[in-house]
Enzyme design. Structure first.
Site, PDB file in Angstrom:
ATOM      1  N   GLY A 131      27.344  41.444  43.949  1.00  0.00           N
ATOM      2  CA  GLY A 131      27.795  42.915  44.089  1.00  0.00           C
ATOM      3  C   GLY A 131      28.734  43.398  43.209  1.00  0.00           C
ATOM      4  O   GLY A 131      29.287  42.455  42.213  1.00  0.00           O
ATOM      5  N   GLY A 177      34.280  49.215  41.563  1.00  0.00           N
ATOM      6  CA  GLY A 177      35.334  49.599  40.660  1.00  0.00           C
ATOM      7  C   GLY A 177      36.296  48.655  40.393  1.00  0.00           C
ATOM      8  O   GLY A 177      36.892  48.420  39.392  1.00  0.00           O
ATOM      9  N   GLY A 198      35.679  45.283  40.273  1.00  0.00           N
ATOM     10  CA  GLY A 198      35.290  44.145  39.316  1.00  0.00           C
ATOM     11  C   GLY A 198      33.968  43.724  40.096  1.00  0.00           C
ATOM     12  O   GLY A 198      33.188  44.514  40.757  1.00  0.00           O
ATOM     13  N   VAL A 228      31.504  40.917  42.324  1.00  0.00           N
ATOM     14  CA  VAL A 228      31.364  39.811  43.440  1.00  0.00           C
ATOM     15  C   VAL A 228      30.311  38.625  43.167  1.00  0.00           C
ATOM     16  O   VAL A 228      29.261  38.930  42.909  1.00  0.00           O
ATOM     17  CB  VAL A 228      31.104  40.103  44.880  1.00  0.00           C
ATOM     18  CG1 VAL A 228      30.981  39.261  45.891  1.00  0.00           C
ATOM     19  CG2 VAL A 228      32.115  41.482  45.077  1.00  0.00           C
ATOM     20  N   LYS A 268      35.297  37.473  44.934  1.00  0.00           N
ATOM     21  CA  LYS A 268      35.755  38.812  44.602  1.00  0.00           C
ATOM     22  C   LYS A 268      36.701  38.821  43.237  1.00  0.00           C
ATOM     23  O   LYS A 268      37.734  38.281  43.626  1.00  0.00           O
ATOM     24  CB  LYS A 268      35.960  39.537  45.690  1.00  0.00           C
ATOM     25  CG  LYS A 268      36.334  41.101  45.625  1.00  0.00           C
ATOM     26  CD  LYS A 268      36.682  41.720  46.531  1.00  0.00           C
ATOM     27  CE  LYS A 268      37.228  43.220  46.192  1.00  0.00           C
ATOM     28  NZ  LYS A 268      38.050  43.665  47.535  1.00  0.00           N
ATOM     29  N   ASP A 280      39.775  51.665  55.183  1.00  0.00           N
ATOM     30  CA  ASP A 280      38.694  51.939  54.342  1.00  0.00           C
ATOM     31  C   ASP A 280      37.208  51.436  55.195  1.00  0.00           C
ATOM     32  O   ASP A 280      36.487  50.800  54.751  1.00  0.00           O
ATOM     33  CB  ASP A 280      38.660  51.251  53.136  1.00  0.00           C
ATOM     34  CG  ASP A 280      37.822  51.818  51.994  1.00  0.00           C
ATOM     35  OD1 ASP A 280      37.219  53.157  52.244  1.00  0.00           O
ATOM     36  OD2 ASP A 280      37.494  51.372  51.167  1.00  0.00           O
TER      37      ASP A 280
END
Ligand SMILES: *[C@@H]1O[C@H](CO)[C@@H](O)[C@H](O)[C@H]1NC(C)=O
Ligand SMILES: *[C@@H]1O[C@H](CO)[C@@H](O)[C@H](O)[C@H]1NC(C)=O
Ligand SMILES: *[C@@H]1O[C@H](CO)[C@@H](O)[C@H](O)[C@H]1NC(C)=O
Ligand SMILES: *[C@@H]1O[C@H](CO)[C@@H](O)[C@H](O)[C@H]1NC(C)=O
Ligand SMILES: *[C@@H]1O[C@H](CO)[C@@H](O)[C@H](O)[C@H]1NC(C)=O
Length: 946
Positions: free
Chosen positions: A628, A631, A633, A635, A649, A745
């Site tokens: 993945g 923004g 970086g 994963v 991550k 979020d």
């Protein structure tokens, strides 16, 4: 100034307390990692001090975990995690957890202080690692009843302190190792009392070196293998032996005469081999109660004299070429079973008059022609298929006697009573929830299962062991005595709790460990093992009110501590910043495993990972490992040394967080342990890198699963369950985590699904603590993702838990519509509302419903679901439900869906539930671009109002 003084007092106080209560940091990290990845651990595992707050199954000495007993809890895991890092562990018992399908890693050798390892009745697989030979303190090694493969590591011979070695009931192959010039072997285990290797696939001869006079063995249990060759005569040198089982192998040749030196053996099993030569003369074995030599190829032989000279109660010599007449003096009162079928016994049968009424005699398939007692006898006798029974004889000895079904001894004698649900009437006439299991004996020195003496002995011995260990056992009943195909005697045990009507987890696992450890002497019975039936009735987390009260007091304290630490850290950071670049602000504590690291805040579970370690496990951050990106970086997927599959991550240059923010994040994450929240495994803060190591969630994001390729078919029920899971995860963050956390979020991108489609809330990069502030909100700069953001928060900058509820409402609508919240400039909340207002309910819904869900008529609870989503998406926080209420509502909806109620006609869509979006300035307008994951950069100041 006054503030600063107060602050320092707070900091000093907190550190004193921290030092007093702390579990060693490494041990804590290991336990937290286990807690987040194993299933069915005690819900009482809460807080951050396993030693101090006495997590169930754990005992500590000097802040180090020394005991871990999790038997019989229904624990599930595919790897034993970092248990080998609990380096002071002395007692490890995971038995009776069939859901543990792990391998025993070579790193088990790190448990240098381990004295007891009990893994009975799990599903361990793979080889027993050679390194097990390094556990020099080991006294008890019970690996029986698993699926271990490979051969017995000769290094076990290095475990010179071992007393109990049980490897039986596995898939082990190869020889029984003995020592030579270069390698240790089992013959070196001079303190061992038990060699239990039964029910494997062991081959090769039993080497003569295995047995010698320096051994202290009492039980040699080798039955049901593929051992070949002769029985070594050296066995006669092990004068301490009490039970010998060599039956059901491929042993051949003559039984060595000096087996008769074993004067303390009470049980001897040599049956089902190819033994030949004369029937062994056992006349010196004057403790022998039970002998089984059936199915061998001995020379023709008359009944040996030792049949009458020894104190035998059980003689099993089926198919052994015995011939001649049976001497009547073998029918003594002590005799319980005489099984001599398929021999050449002849002449007249005379059972005399001193036999026991419980005696069972099987003489079928012989050549007996007469019976001295005619029909006047009262034992269980069968001489069918002998000449005496030919030609229409009607003697009752010519038919299989009614089997003697053993009574359930010690059963209750209560007035007739019925107990509700899972409860059972105890011998003391109380309905409670017993812990039930089966106890198996490798050998036993009797055969009359109906003789109360044997039951009573077992009952009284176990009960006194429970009393000795102060276990809350009220009473026990023993039933269903049977002997299985391996000649293991088994009983079903019902163990009833005292004081309460159920056992807690620790009691269940302690009962298991007390039985399996067999630290008591039990006449008539050989060694044993205990298998349970998973316990029905562990107390749930809801009934532990104490825990909650204590938890919140402690929790409150943790908040203070965290704030204090964060502020201290902030001050430190500012100072550092003015000096130089702070490449490694955690340098002072990142490598400190001491546990009492002065001014350093504690991480609850997350482990420090080195840059090198993460680099290696992602194959040098190879492209292939990327799962993945965003923004912040990329994963990466990786596998740690411990076998944990993780998602790493890695923040890229330019999106590195401030040190304090990073620290806040790992502190937060490391406190979070819930099955619906993605757990942090570790972090790296080194060489200019910031990486967070999470448990790997296999099935991707909810967003991906609702749309695009690779989408799983999520039917209505699955969607409801996903809604429930994520609501539970959020409820945990809001209501149970200490301190409370606002996610900030919530979106379908941050809800991950595992293999079983269990949903987990992920990514707290923007989370805020809802600390000790009376206003109930945290004022910050606005962060979040377009489409999910709470309009009230956007307007007022006041962040509350209700902001997450809003975002969750949007996710619910996404589940319903399978479309992103903002699509072609249209906002889903308004779309749904408009559609219903325009065309009424339910017709209006059709326009927006995900077509793959099928007809709305078949979606049980749909109305409630829409109402719930819309009430979450109210403009004003006060009008939205709390997450706990959302959970309960979804549970109700699921009940409706399970009943497969299309739509409940009694419910109508309540339009007053729909917010009037527009009362407040609405942040998205009607023409926002499809920016569904636009996160605003994070601002580090923690502005808490006092
Ligand atoms: C744990 O420690 C306490 C106190 O030392 C002791 O009484 C208890 O028996 C121990 N429990 C176990 C399972 O070792
Ligand atoms: C662990 O083992 C070491 C070495 O055998 C010994 O010195 C130490 O006392 C043990 N620790 C405990 C807690 O028993
Ligand atoms: C057994 O122990 C000896 C002496 O401690 C050691 O030299 C040897 O390497 C060990 N062998 C195995 C197989 O562990
Ligand atoms: C010694 O024993 C080991 C393990 O049982 C075996 O692999 C090895 O071949 C033996 N060595 C000799 C010289 O017999
Ligand atoms: C019983 O068998 C033995 C040995 O086979 C034989 O010597 C003997 O004569 C037999 N006795 C009778 C009564 O048939």
């Amino acid at each position: 100034m006054g503030f600063r003084v107060k602050l320092w007092v707070m900091i000093i106080c907190s550190h004193v307390l921290v030092t007093a209560a702390l579990t060693n940091r490494n041990d804590l990290a290991v336990l937290n990692a286990i807690k987040s990845s194993w299933k069915n651990l005690p819900p009482q595992w809460k807080g951050s001090d396993p030693c101090g707050s006495k997590w169930e199954g754990i005992n500590c000495t000097n802040s180090r975990v020394t005991t871990l007993i999790l038997g019989g809890m229904g624990v599930k895991t595919n790897d034993i995690g970092d248990i080998p890092s609990l380096s002071m562990l002395q007692y490890l018992d995971l038995s009776n957890n069939k859901g543990i399908r792990a391998i025993l890693p070579a790193s088990i050798q790190n448990l240098k202080n381990l004295t007891t390892l009990i893994l009975v009745g799990c599903s361990f697989r793979g080889p027993i690692p050679d390194s097990i030979g390094s556990l020099k303190q080991l006294v008890f090694l019970g690996l029986n009843n698993n699926s271990f493969t490979g051969s017995i590591p000769p290094s076990i011979g290095n475990l010179t302190n071992i007393s109990w070695l049980d490897l039986s009931d596995n898939q082990l192959s190869g020889p029984i190792p003995v020592s030579n010039e270069t390698s240790p072997g089992l013959d070196k285990l001079v303190k061992a009392k038990h060699f239990h290797l039964a029910n494997n696939k062991l081959t090769g001869p039993i080497q003569p070196q295995l047995f010698h006079s320096n051994l202290s063995l009492i039980h040699v249990i080798f039955n049901n293998n593929r051992l070949s060759g002769t029985i070594p005569s050296t066995i006669g040198n092990v004068k301490t032996l009490e039970a010998v089982r060599l039956d059901s192998n491929s042993l051949s040749g003559t039984v060595p005469q000096n087996i008769s030196n074993l004067k303390t053996v009470t049980e001897l099993y040599l049956s089902n081999n190819n033994l030949s030569g004369p029937v062994p003369d056992l006349v010196e074995m004057n403790s022998l109660f039970y002998v089984d030599m059936s199915n061998n190829s001995f020379d023709q032989s008359d009944i040996p004299t030792w049949f009458t000279l020894l104190p035998l109660n059980t003689i099993l010599m089926e198919k052994t070429h015995l011939q001649g007449e049976i001497p009547s003096d073998i029918f003594q009162p002590r005799l319980e079973t005489l099984e001599l079928s398929h021999n050449n016994l002849n002449g007249t049968l005379n059972i005399g008059s001193s036999y026991s009424n419980d005696l069972i005699v099987d003489l079928t398939n012989n050549s007996i022609t007469n019976f001295a007692q005619s029909s006047d006898y009262n034992l269980s006798l069968n001489i069918d298929n002998n000449p005496i029974c030919e030609g229409g004889s009607t003697g009752r000895y010519c038919a299989t006697p009614k089997p003697n079904i053993p009574n359930t001894r010690l059963s209750n004698s209560c007035p007739p009573m019925t107990c509700g649900s899972s409860k059972v009437l105890s011998p003391k006439c109380i309905c409670t929830n017993p812990y039930v299991g089966t106890i198996y004996f490798f050998s036993h020195s009797f055969s009359n299962l109906d003789n109360a003496t044997y039951y009573t002995t077992l009952h009284d011995t176990l009960m006194s062991a429970f009393r000795f260990f102060q276990l809350p056992v009220d009473s026990m009943s023993i039933s269903n005595a049977t002997v299985d195909e391996y000649n293991y005697l088994q009983y079903r045990l019902h163990i009833f709790p005292s004081n309460q009507d159920y056992f807690d987890r620790s009691s269940v696992s302690l009962i298991g460990t007390v039985i399996n450890r067999q630290n008591f002497s039990l006449p008539f019975y050989g060694p044993l093992f205990f298998f349970d039936e998973s316990y029905c009735c562990f107390p749930g987390s809801k009934s532990t009110n104490h825990g909650i009260i204590i938890g919140s007091v402690v929790g409150g304290f943790v908040v203070l501590l965290l704030i204090a630490s964060a502020i201290t850290y902030g001050i430190y950071q500012k100072r550092q910043a003015t000096k130089a670049k702070h490449n490694r602000p955690f340098a002072t504590w990142e490598l400190d495993n001491g546990g009492n690291a002065g001014g350093v805040p504690q991480l609850k579970g997350a482990r420090w990972c080195s840059y090198e370690e993460l680099k290696t496990c992602t194959n040098n951050f190879s492209e292939d490992n990327i799962i993945g990106s965003g923004g912040y970086g990329k994963v990466y997927k990786g596998t740690l040394d411990t076998g944990h599959v993780v998602a790493i991550k890695r923040a890229q240059q330019g999106s590195l967080q401030g040190a304090q923010e990073f620290k806040t994040e790992i502190e937060l994450l490391s406190r979070i342990h819930h099955k619906n929240v993605v757990g942090l495994v570790g972090f790296c803060y080194e060489q200019g890198e910031q990486m967070l190591v999470y448990e790997y969630i296999s099935n991707g994001t909810l967003k991906d699963n609702l749309s695009g390729e690779g989408r799983t078919r999520l039917d209505w029920m699955k969607r409801l369950n996903i809604a429930l899971d994520s609501a539970k995860g959020l409820t945990y963050l809001h209501e149970l985590a200490n301190p409370s956390i606002i996610h900030r979020d919530i979106k379908s991108n941050n809800i991950l699904l595992d293999d079983h489609l269990t949903a987990k809330v992920a990514d707290f990069g923007l989370s805020k603590l809802l600390g000790d502030n009376s206003k109930g909100y945290v004022s910050t700069q606005v962060k979040g993702t377009m489409g999910y953001m709470d309009p009230e928060y956007f307007m007022t900058h006041k962040l509350t838990e209700k902001s997450d509820v809003y975002s969750f409402g949007v996710v619910l609508l996404e589940l319903l519509t399978a479309r992103p919240p903002i699509k072609n400039g249209k906002y889903v909340v308004r779309e749904v509302q408009d559609a219903i207002e325009k065309s009424g309910y339910p017709n209006g819904l059709y326009a927006v419903l995900d077509p793959s869900l099928g007809s709305s008529q078949t979606l049980g609870g749909l109305t409630k679901f829409v109402n719930l989503a819309m009430s979450c998406a109210q403009d004003k926080g006060v009008d939205r439900p709390k997450m706990g209420e959302v959970v309960r509502e979804i549970e109700t909806i699921i009940d409706l869906a399970v009943l497969n109620r299309g739509d409940d006609p009694s419910l109508t869509f309540s339009s007053q539930n729909v917010g009037k979006h527009g009362d407040l300035y609405y942040p998205y307008g009607d023409s926002v671009s499809d920016a569904s994951s636009l996160s605003v950069p994070f601002e580090t100041e923690l502005q808490l109002r006092r």
